[in-house]
Design a protein around this motif. Structure first.
Motif, PDB file in Angstrom:
ATOM      1  N   GLU A 145      27.407 -12.410 -18.689  1.00  0.00           N
ATOM      2  CA  GLU A 145      26.297 -13.154 -19.283  1.00  0.00           C
ATOM      3  C   GLU A 145      25.657 -12.415 -20.452  1.00  0.00           C
ATOM      4  OE1 GLU A 145      24.941 -16.264 -18.376  1.00  0.00           O
ATOM      5  OE2 GLU A 145      26.784 -16.468 -17.255  1.00  0.00           O
ATOM      6  N   GLY A 146      25.568 -11.096 -20.373  1.00  0.00           N
ATOM      7  CA  GLY A 146      24.927 -10.334 -21.434  1.00  0.00           C
ATOM      8  C   GLY A 146      25.481  -8.919 -21.499  1.00  0.00           C
ATOM      9  N   VAL A 147      25.447  -8.345 -22.704  1.00  0.00           N
ATOM     10  CA  VAL A 147      25.968  -6.992 -22.914  1.00  0.00           C
ATOM     11  C   VAL A 147      24.996  -6.219 -23.792  1.00  0.00           C
ATOM     12  CG1 VAL A 147      27.840  -5.639 -23.918  1.00  0.00           C
ATOM     13  CG2 VAL A 147      28.359  -7.776 -22.768  1.00  0.00           C
ATOM     14  N   ARG A 148      24.741  -4.965 -23.426  1.00  0.00           N
ATOM     15  CA  ARG A 148      23.933  -4.053 -24.232  1.00  0.00           C
ATOM     16  C   ARG A 148      24.701  -2.738 -24.296  1.00  0.00           C
ATOM     17  NH1 ARG A 148      18.555  -3.516 -21.771  1.00  0.00           N
ATOM     18  NH2 ARG A 148      18.365  -5.620 -22.539  1.00  0.00           N
ATOM     19  N   ALA A 149      24.843  -2.167 -25.489  1.00  0.00           N
ATOM     20  CA  ALA A 149      25.627  -0.938 -25.641  1.00  0.00           C
ATOM     21  C   ALA A 149      24.897   0.064 -26.510  1.00  0.00           C
ATOM     22  CB  ALA A 149      26.983  -1.263 -26.259  1.00  0.00           C
ATOM     23  N   GLU A 150      25.058   1.323 -26.186  1.00  0.00           N
ATOM     24  CA  GLU A 150      24.540   2.438 -26.979  1.00  0.00           C
ATOM     25  C   GLU A 150      25.676   3.392 -27.239  1.00  0.00           C
ATOM     26  OE1 GLU A 150      21.639   3.127 -28.396  1.00  0.00           O
ATOM     27  OE2 GLU A 150      20.818   1.237 -27.716  1.00  0.00           O
ATOM     28  N   PRO A 151      26.106   3.649 -28.419  1.00  0.00           N
ATOM     29  CA  PRO A 151      25.806   2.965 -29.674  1.00  0.00           C
ATOM     30  C   PRO A 151      26.373   1.541 -29.647  1.00  0.00           C
ATOM     31  CG  PRO A 151      27.630   4.475 -29.991  1.00  0.00           C
ATOM     32  CD  PRO A 151      27.130   4.679 -28.590  1.00  0.00           C
ATOM     33  N   PRO A 152      25.920   0.696 -30.562  1.00  0.00           N
ATOM     34  CA  PRO A 152      26.381  -0.696 -30.569  1.00  0.00           C
ATOM     35  C   PRO A 152      27.907  -0.791 -30.668  1.00  0.00           C
ATOM     36  CG  PRO A 152      24.551  -0.403 -32.083  1.00  0.00           C
ATOM     37  CD  PRO A 152      24.949   0.966 -31.620  1.00  0.00           C
ATOM     38  N   LEU A 153      28.467  -1.820 -30.042  1.00  0.00           N
ATOM     39  CA  LEU A 153      29.913  -2.038 -30.072  1.00  0.00           C
ATOM     40  C   LEU A 153      30.314  -2.744 -31.356  1.00  0.00           C
ATOM     41  CD1 LEU A 153      30.519  -3.377 -26.454  1.00  0.00           C
ATOM     42  CD2 LEU A 153      31.058  -1.115 -27.331  1.00  0.00           C
ATOM     43  N   SER A 154      31.484  -2.386 -31.851  1.00  0.00           N
ATOM     44  CA  SER A 154      32.050  -3.122 -32.982  1.00  0.00           C
ATOM     45  C   SER A 154      32.652  -4.418 -32.435  1.00  0.00           C
ATOM     46  CB  SER A 154      33.138  -2.286 -33.666  1.00  0.00           C
ATOM     47  OG  SER A 154      34.251  -2.153 -32.800  1.00  0.00           O
ATOM     48  N   ILE A 155      33.023  -5.307 -33.310  1.00  0.00           N
ATOM     49  CA  ILE A 155      33.650  -6.563 -32.892  1.00  0.00           C
ATOM     50  C   ILE A 155      34.943  -6.270 -32.148  1.00  0.00           C
ATOM     51  CG2 ILE A 155      34.760  -8.670 -33.728  1.00  0.00           C
ATOM     52  CD1 ILE A 155      31.728  -8.769 -33.854  1.00  0.00           C
ATOM     53  N   ASP A 156      35.712  -5.295 -32.618  1.00  0.00           N
ATOM     54  CA  ASP A 156      36.972  -4.951 -31.962  1.00  0.00           C
ATOM     55  C   ASP A 156      36.734  -4.407 -30.558  1.00  0.00           C
ATOM     56  OD1 ASP A 156      38.399  -5.710 -34.216  1.00  0.00           O
ATOM     57  OD2 ASP A 156      38.312  -3.699 -35.089  1.00  0.00           O
ATOM     58  N   ASP A 157      35.730  -3.536 -30.400  1.00  0.00           N
ATOM     59  CA  ASP A 157      35.407  -2.995 -29.075  1.00  0.00           C
ATOM     60  C   ASP A 157      34.915  -4.094 -28.142  1.00  0.00           C
ATOM     61  OD1 ASP A 157      36.135  -0.443 -29.770  1.00  0.00           O
ATOM     62  OD2 ASP A 157      34.093   0.192 -30.260  1.00  0.00           O
ATOM     63  N   LEU A 158      34.156  -5.036 -28.684  1.00  0.00           N
ATOM     64  CA  LEU A 158      33.665  -6.148 -27.876  1.00  0.00           C
ATOM     65  C   LEU A 158      34.826  -7.001 -27.371  1.00  0.00           C
ATOM     66  CD1 LEU A 158      31.005  -7.255 -26.856  1.00  0.00           C
ATOM     67  CD2 LEU A 158      30.887  -8.699 -28.878  1.00  0.00           C
ATOM     68  N   ALA A 159      35.857  -7.142 -28.202  1.00  0.00           N
ATOM     69  CA  ALA A 159      37.027  -7.919 -27.789  1.00  0.00           C
ATOM     70  C   ALA A 159      37.768  -7.238 -26.632  1.00  0.00           C
ATOM     71  CB  ALA A 159      37.973  -8.096 -28.980  1.00  0.00           C
ATOM     72  N   VAL A 160      37.717  -5.920 -26.571  1.00  0.00           N
ATOM     73  CA  VAL A 160      38.409  -5.161 -25.525  1.00  0.00           C
ATOM     74  C   VAL A 160      37.534  -5.018 -24.275  1.00  0.00           C
ATOM     75  CG1 VAL A 160      39.513  -2.943 -25.019  1.00  0.00           C
ATOM     76  CG2 VAL A 160      39.753  -3.939 -27.265  1.00  0.00           C
ATOM     77  N   LEU A 161      36.241  -5.293 -24.394  1.00  0.00           N
ATOM     78  CA  LEU A 161      35.303  -5.102 -23.290  1.00  0.00           C
ATOM     79  C   LEU A 161      35.739  -5.843 -22.023  1.00  0.00           C
ATOM     80  CD1 LEU A 161      32.586  -3.957 -22.290  1.00  0.00           C
ATOM     81  CD2 LEU A 161      31.542  -6.085 -23.072  1.00  0.00           C
ATOM     82  N   ALA A 162      36.210  -7.053 -22.157  1.00  0.00           N
ATOM     83  CA  ALA A 162      36.624  -7.827 -20.977  1.00  0.00           C
ATOM     84  C   ALA A 162      37.731  -7.112 -20.216  1.00  0.00           C
ATOM     85  CB  ALA A 162      37.075  -9.213 -21.398  1.00  0.00           C
ATOM     86  N   GLU A 163      38.658  -6.492 -20.929  1.00  0.00           N
ATOM     87  CA  GLU A 163      39.732  -5.748 -20.268  1.00  0.00           C
ATOM     88  C   GLU A 163      39.190  -4.532 -19.529  1.00  0.00           C
ATOM     89  OE1 GLU A 163      42.933  -4.858 -22.915  1.00  0.00           O
ATOM     90  OE2 GLU A 163      42.921  -6.883 -23.738  1.00  0.00           O
ATOM     91  N   TRP A 164      38.198  -3.853 -20.100  1.00  0.00           N
ATOM     92  CA  TRP A 164      37.598  -2.678 -19.448  1.00  0.00           C
ATOM     93  C   TRP A 164      36.916  -3.073 -18.149  1.00  0.00           C
ATOM     94  CZ3 TRP A 164      34.572  -0.675 -24.267  1.00  0.00           C
ATOM     95  CH2 TRP A 164      35.451  -0.053 -25.151  1.00  0.00           C
ATOM     96  N   LEU A 165      36.245  -4.225 -18.160  1.00  0.00           N
ATOM     97  CA  LEU A 165      35.439  -4.639 -17.019  1.00  0.00           C
ATOM     98  C   LEU A 165      36.207  -5.438 -15.973  1.00  0.00           C
ATOM     99  CD1 LEU A 165      32.205  -5.838 -18.838  1.00  0.00           C
ATOM    100  CD2 LEU A 165      32.611  -3.632 -17.780  1.00  0.00           C
ATOM    101  N   GLU A 166      37.335  -6.001 -16.342  1.00  0.00           N
ATOM    102  CA  GLU A 166      38.007  -6.995 -15.511  1.00  0.00           C
ATOM    103  C   GLU A 166      38.259  -6.540 -14.075  1.00  0.00           C
ATOM    104  OE1 GLU A 166      41.975  -9.785 -15.561  1.00  0.00           O
ATOM    105  OE2 GLU A 166      41.896  -8.030 -16.863  1.00  0.00           O
TER     106      GLU A 166
END
Length: 148
Positions: free
Chosen positions: A45-66
């Motif tokens: 539902e929501g994501v907060r990152a420090e430092p902010p994620l790039s678009i490419d990192d955001l695309a990979v986020l689902a794989e990290w969390l799956e």
């Protein structure tokens, strides 16, 4: 990575459960996400990152969390027959060969080579760039600039 059950909302016959997810990295970076399990579907539902994620990192986020999110959210009997396992990825010299192959194929196909390496290895953009550099150092890829 930690997954903590936050709260449950029941409305009639349906139930929705929310989970706080925290991904912490060795360099001090972290990603906090809010995931919801509704029926047999898990959504972020929501994501907060420090430092902010790039678009490419955001695309990979689902794989990290799956997988960790699925393990924490979906009851064991429901996931027993439906989960696929990920193949083991090579490490060391073989990983750098894979990186070089993916990099070359993406360049020849006109795609973003760094993003192709990120997809193939499952690593972040920063780690993928480091692996590309290591592949260059080992001679699997041409040098970035000609030396004088």
């Amino acid at each position: 990575m930690s997954v903590r059950h936050a709260w449950v909302v029941r409305d009639g016959g349906t139930t929705a459960s929310w989970f706080d997810v925290r991904l912490a990295f060795a360099d001090g970076a972290r990603v906090d996400a809010l995931a919801v399990l509704s029926g047999s579907e898990v959504r972020v539902e929501g994501v907060r990152a420090e430092p902010p994620l790039s678009i490419d990192d955001l695309a990979v986020l689902a794989e990290w969390l799956e997988n960790p999110l699925y393990e924490a959210c979906v009851p064991a009997p429901a996931r027993a027959a439906s989960r696929r396992t990920r193949p083991a990825r090579p490490r060391g010299r073989e990983e750098r060969r894979l990186v070089a192959r993916e990099y070359r194929e993406a360049r020849e196909g006109g795609a973003d080579p760094v993003l192709a390496v990120m997809r193939a290895t499952g690593h972040s953009r920063r780690k993928s760039l480091r692996l590309i550099g290591q592949a260059r150092d080992e001679g699997f890829l041409a040098p970035r600039r000609a030396r004088r």
